[in-house]
Design a protein around this motif. Sequence first.
Motif, PDB file in Angstrom:
ATOM      1  N   PRO A 356       0.789  -1.238   0.000  1.00 46.68           N
ATOM      2  CA  PRO A 356       0.000   0.000   0.000  1.00 46.68           C
ATOM      3  C   PRO A 356       0.818   1.284   0.000  1.00 46.68           C
ATOM      4  O   PRO A 356       0.468   2.243  -0.703  1.00 46.68           O
ATOM      5  CB  PRO A 356      -0.838  -0.122   1.278  1.00 46.68           C
ATOM      6  CG  PRO A 356      -0.094  -1.081   2.144  1.00 46.68           C
ATOM      7  CD  PRO A 356       0.550  -2.044   1.207  1.00 46.68           C
ATOM      8  N   ASP A 357       1.911   1.340   0.776  1.00 52.15           N
ATOM      9  CA  ASP A 357       2.693   2.571   0.819  1.00 52.15           C
ATOM     10  C   ASP A 357       3.428   2.818  -0.498  1.00 52.15           C
ATOM     11  O   ASP A 357       3.540   3.949  -0.964  1.00 52.15           O
ATOM     12  CB  ASP A 357       3.673   2.567   1.988  1.00 52.15           C
ATOM     13  CG  ASP A 357       4.338   1.210   2.207  1.00 52.15           C
ATOM     14  OD1 ASP A 357       4.040   0.272   1.450  1.00 52.15           O
ATOM     15  OD2 ASP A 357       5.156   1.103   3.148  1.00 52.15           O
ATOM     16  N   TRP A 358       3.910   1.775  -1.125  1.00 56.25           N
ATOM     17  CA  TRP A 358       4.564   1.879  -2.438  1.00 56.25           C
ATOM     18  C   TRP A 358       3.534   2.243  -3.510  1.00 56.25           C
ATOM     19  O   TRP A 358       3.809   3.037  -4.413  1.00 56.25           O
ATOM     20  CB  TRP A 358       5.256   0.562  -2.756  1.00 56.25           C
ATOM     21  CG  TRP A 358       6.003   0.376  -4.040  1.00 56.25           C
ATOM     22  CD1 TRP A 358       6.081  -0.789  -4.741  1.00 56.25           C
ATOM     23  CD2 TRP A 358       6.820   1.299  -4.766  1.00 56.25           C
ATOM     24  NE1 TRP A 358       6.873  -0.651  -5.848  1.00 56.25           N
ATOM     25  CE2 TRP A 358       7.349   0.638  -5.888  1.00 56.25           C
ATOM     26  CE3 TRP A 358       7.152   2.636  -4.581  1.00 56.25           C
ATOM     27  CZ2 TRP A 358       8.179   1.253  -6.821  1.00 56.25           C
ATOM     28  CZ3 TRP A 358       7.990   3.260  -5.507  1.00 56.25           C
ATOM     29  CH2 TRP A 358       8.488   2.575  -6.611  1.00 56.25           C
ATOM     30  N   TRP A 359       2.335   1.710  -3.370  1.00 59.92           N
ATOM     31  CA  TRP A 359       1.272   1.977  -4.335  1.00 59.92           C
ATOM     32  C   TRP A 359       0.917   3.466  -4.387  1.00 59.92           C
ATOM     33  O   TRP A 359       0.611   4.000  -5.460  1.00 59.92           O
ATOM     34  CB  TRP A 359       0.040   1.139  -4.010  1.00 59.92           C
ATOM     35  CG  TRP A 359      -1.158   1.467  -4.852  1.00 59.92           C
ATOM     36  CD1 TRP A 359      -2.311   2.079  -4.462  1.00 59.92           C
ATOM     37  CD2 TRP A 359      -1.312   1.216  -6.262  1.00 59.92           C
ATOM     38  NE1 TRP A 359      -3.186   2.217  -5.508  1.00 59.92           N
ATOM     39  CE2 TRP A 359      -2.597   1.698  -6.640  1.00 59.92           C
ATOM     40  CE3 TRP A 359      -0.509   0.623  -7.228  1.00 59.92           C
ATOM     41  CZ2 TRP A 359      -3.072   1.613  -7.946  1.00 59.92           C
ATOM     42  CZ3 TRP A 359      -0.985   0.531  -8.537  1.00 59.92           C
ATOM     43  CH2 TRP A 359      -2.255   1.021  -8.876  1.00 59.92           C
ATOM     44  N   THR A 360       0.977   4.164  -3.259  1.00 59.05           N
ATOM     45  CA  THR A 360       0.639   5.590  -3.267  1.00 59.05           C
ATOM     46  C   THR A 360       1.594   6.381  -4.149  1.00 59.05           C
ATOM     47  O   THR A 360       1.211   7.409  -4.714  1.00 59.05           O
ATOM     48  CB  THR A 360       0.658   6.176  -1.842  1.00 59.05           C
ATOM     49  OG1 THR A 360       1.977   6.071  -1.293  1.00 59.05           O
ATOM     50  CG2 THR A 360      -0.330   5.446  -0.951  1.00 59.05           C
ATOM     51  N   TRP A 361       2.828   5.915  -4.292  1.00 61.29           N
ATOM     52  CA  TRP A 361       3.790   6.562  -5.189  1.00 61.29           C
ATOM     53  C   TRP A 361       3.494   6.231  -6.655  1.00 61.29           C
ATOM     54  O   TRP A 361       3.651   7.077  -7.534  1.00 61.29           O
ATOM     55  CB  TRP A 361       5.200   6.095  -4.859  1.00 61.29           C
ATOM     56  CG  TRP A 361       5.790   6.629  -3.602  1.00 61.29           C
ATOM     57  CD1 TRP A 361       5.125   6.982  -2.466  1.00 61.29           C
ATOM     58  CD2 TRP A 361       7.173   6.845  -3.343  1.00 61.29           C
ATOM     59  NE1 TRP A 361       6.006   7.398  -1.508  1.00 61.29           N
ATOM     60  CE2 TRP A 361       7.275   7.327  -2.005  1.00 61.29           C
ATOM     61  CE3 TRP A 361       8.339   6.670  -4.088  1.00 61.29           C
ATOM     62  CZ2 TRP A 361       8.499   7.647  -1.425  1.00 61.29           C
ATOM     63  CZ3 TRP A 361       9.555   6.985  -3.501  1.00 61.29           C
ATOM     64  CH2 TRP A 361       9.639   7.473  -2.194  1.00 61.29           C
ATOM     65  N   LEU A 362       3.087   4.985  -6.892  1.00 57.93           N
ATOM     66  CA  LEU A 362       2.944   4.507  -8.269  1.00 57.93           C
ATOM     67  C   LEU A 362       1.578   4.804  -8.885  1.00 57.93           C
ATOM     68  O   LEU A 362       1.464   4.913 -10.112  1.00 57.93           O
ATOM     69  CB  LEU A 362       3.192   3.000  -8.318  1.00 57.93           C
ATOM     70  CG  LEU A 362       4.599   2.512  -7.999  1.00 57.93           C
ATOM     71  CD1 LEU A 362       4.657   0.992  -8.052  1.00 57.93           C
ATOM     72  CD2 LEU A 362       5.616   3.112  -8.966  1.00 57.93           C
ATOM     73  N   GLU A 363       0.565   4.924  -8.069  1.00 58.18           N
ATOM     74  CA  GLU A 363      -0.798   5.028  -8.591  1.00 58.18           C
ATOM     75  C   GLU A 363      -0.967   6.128  -9.635  1.00 58.18           C
ATOM     76  O   GLU A 363      -1.630   5.884 -10.673  1.00 58.18           O
ATOM     77  CB  GLU A 363      -1.788   5.237  -7.435  1.00 58.18           C
ATOM     78  CG  GLU A 363      -3.249   5.230  -7.903  1.00 58.18           C
ATOM     79  CD  GLU A 363      -4.226   5.360  -6.757  1.00 58.18           C
ATOM     80  OE1 GLU A 363      -5.429   5.089  -6.971  1.00 58.18           O
ATOM     81  OE2 GLU A 363      -3.801   5.733  -5.636  1.00 58.18           O
ATOM     82  N   PRO A 364      -0.397   7.331  -9.463  1.00 60.51           N
ATOM     83  CA  PRO A 364      -0.579   8.360 -10.498  1.00 60.51           C
ATOM     84  C   PRO A 364       0.012   7.995 -11.858  1.00 60.51           C
ATOM     85  O   PRO A 364      -0.359   8.599 -12.872  1.00 60.51           O
ATOM     86  CB  PRO A 364       0.142   9.577  -9.899  1.00 60.51           C
ATOM     87  CG  PRO A 364       0.189   9.325  -8.438  1.00 60.51           C
ATOM     88  CD  PRO A 364       0.341   7.847  -8.294  1.00 60.51           C
ATOM     89  N   TYR A 365       0.908   7.029 -11.864  1.00 64.44           N
ATOM     90  CA  TYR A 365       1.585   6.659 -13.113  1.00 64.44           C
ATOM     91  C   TYR A 365       1.176   5.274 -13.610  1.00 64.44           C
ATOM     92  O   TYR A 365       1.761   4.762 -14.578  1.00 64.44           O
ATOM     93  CB  TYR A 365       3.115   6.707 -12.921  1.00 64.44           C
ATOM     94  CG  TYR A 365       3.574   8.034 -12.377  1.00 64.44           C
ATOM     95  CD1 TYR A 365       3.815   9.106 -13.224  1.00 64.44           C
ATOM     96  CD2 TYR A 365       3.743   8.224 -11.000  1.00 64.44           C
ATOM     97  CE1 TYR A 365       4.230  10.332 -12.715  1.00 64.44           C
ATOM     98  CE2 TYR A 365       4.139   9.444 -10.491  1.00 64.44           C
ATOM     99  CZ  TYR A 365       4.389  10.495 -11.360  1.00 64.44           C
ATOM    100  OH  TYR A 365       4.780  11.726 -10.862  1.00 64.44           O
ATOM    101  N   TRP A 366       0.198   4.672 -12.944  1.00 60.01           N
ATOM    102  CA  TRP A 366      -0.208   3.309 -13.294  1.00 60.01           C
ATOM    103  C   TRP A 366      -1.020   3.326 -14.579  1.00 60.01           C
ATOM    104  O   TRP A 366      -1.860   4.196 -14.797  1.00 60.01           O
ATOM    105  CB  TRP A 366      -1.030   2.711 -12.172  1.00 60.01           C
ATOM    106  CG  TRP A 366      -1.077   1.206 -12.211  1.00 60.01           C
ATOM    107  CD1 TRP A 366      -2.100   0.421 -12.653  1.00 60.01           C
ATOM    108  CD2 TRP A 366      -0.043   0.312 -11.791  1.00 60.01           C
ATOM    109  NE1 TRP A 366      -1.784  -0.903 -12.530  1.00 60.01           N
ATOM    110  CE2 TRP A 366      -0.512  -1.002 -11.998  1.00 60.01           C
ATOM    111  CE3 TRP A 366       1.236   0.489 -11.257  1.00 60.01           C
ATOM    112  CZ2 TRP A 366       0.247  -2.119 -11.695  1.00 60.01           C
ATOM    113  CZ3 TRP A 366       1.987  -0.627 -10.945  1.00 60.01           C
ATOM    114  CH2 TRP A 366       1.496  -1.908 -11.179  1.00 60.01           C
ATOM    115  N   ILE A 367      -0.757   2.365 -15.443  1.00 60.89           N
ATOM    116  CA  ILE A 367      -1.418   2.282 -16.749  1.00 60.89           C
ATOM    117  C   ILE A 367      -2.210   0.995 -16.817  1.00 60.89           C
ATOM    118  O   ILE A 367      -1.643  -0.101 -16.735  1.00 60.89           O
ATOM    119  CB  ILE A 367      -0.386   2.364 -17.886  1.00 60.89           C
ATOM    120  CG1 ILE A 367       0.361   3.697 -17.825  1.00 60.89           C
ATOM    121  CG2 ILE A 367      -1.073   2.192 -19.242  1.00 60.89           C
ATOM    122  CD1 ILE A 367       1.513   3.807 -18.776  1.00 60.89           C
ATOM    123  N   ASN A 368      -3.526   1.113 -16.945  1.00 64.33           N
ATOM    124  CA  ASN A 368      -4.400  -0.058 -16.985  1.00 64.33           C
ATOM    125  C   ASN A 368      -4.660  -0.516 -18.423  1.00 64.33           C
ATOM    126  O   ASN A 368      -4.408   0.213 -19.366  1.00 64.33           O
ATOM    127  CB  ASN A 368      -5.715   0.233 -16.291  1.00 64.33           C
ATOM    128  CG  ASN A 368      -5.515   0.470 -14.799  1.00 64.33           C
ATOM    129  OD1 ASN A 368      -4.981  -0.383 -14.102  1.00 64.33           O
ATOM    130  ND2 ASN A 368      -5.927   1.629 -14.313  1.00 64.33           N
TER     131      ASN A 368
END
Length: 368
Positions: A356-368
Amino acid sequence: MYVHSHDIKTSFSSHTRKIIAASLDAGRQHPSCQTCWDTESSNNQSDRQRFNKLFSSVNPYSDQPRVLVIKPGNTCNFACRMCNPVTSSKWYRDGYELEKSGLTSASWYATPRPPEQVSGLSYNEYTRTFENVRNSFNTDNQEFWNTLKDWMPGLTYIDIYGGEPFLIPGMFDVLEHGALSGASKNITIGLHTNASIFNEDYLRILGQYKSVQFRVSIDSLCPDQLAYIRHHADFDTMINNSKRFKEIILDYSSISMSITNTITPLNVFYVDRVNHELADMFQLPVNTNIVTTPEYDIRHIPIPVKDRLRQTLTNKKVLNVLSQTIPGCDVEWPKFCRTTNRLDQLRGQSFSSVFPDWWTWLEPYWIN
């Protein structure tokens, strides 16, 4: 050339091997060795440099290798995220579904297969496409294993990967032959295991070699994260076996044990903490292994996130790699995201929940 269709003595004397060797002797960067060139350009020591230094006094033989780096098959009981069906038989079902979705990694095969080629195959037909790997290293391929036994007196180093080596009896049959023949006293062994299998007889065989670097792969001391990265892993079994390995190995002065933390975009955020926790728990050296498989290469992480990591982490090896820019990020980062999403669906897992803590960094750049 495949081991089941070409004897390895012929492979050793092949034109291809001679061309690669001649290129290296002439100081040319042969493309087959691109992983090492990339490692060196990031100011880290490559396997090429490490081996050249380690074996600088070893004289070559014309008819056999002196150093053998071997992955004897894909028999494995894990389906690690950064792995693939060529290296792990537990990956077959997920590999089949990913290939049908067009998410095959270019590193899986010498010639990647288009999705339409796989979509027409049944699952059983798909698994048969890996018969060349299975047939190469099964116990029936006596020519292969006997050649290794013949080569043992001339070998100085054997580095054994998997699959999972503790599930490959042919390899330990060769090692036992080396011990019984006396060749073992001149050979150093490197062995990499996922710690899922405990076999004291295999440790006894290893203990008869000149020197053994016994490396156990553990990427987290958080059970959910370890099970996510190394699918089908049982946390308690891995930890308990690792502690048993350490205890038994005390009886063998020639065996040195270490822990390896394998780094991908899944867990690079945690490298400092995990390395510290592993060293504290096991009181053993901890090595950092950075994956270079295209979509699992940390250099493809979006630049703003890499910049934050460089300001946060202290692991020098990781920092050197993160500082390197390579082409293909626009292709490989989306593939990493989509492969992660698809595997989450197939395996009933959730990257955002487990990290979860790592996800907060990556979420804005995540490509679905």
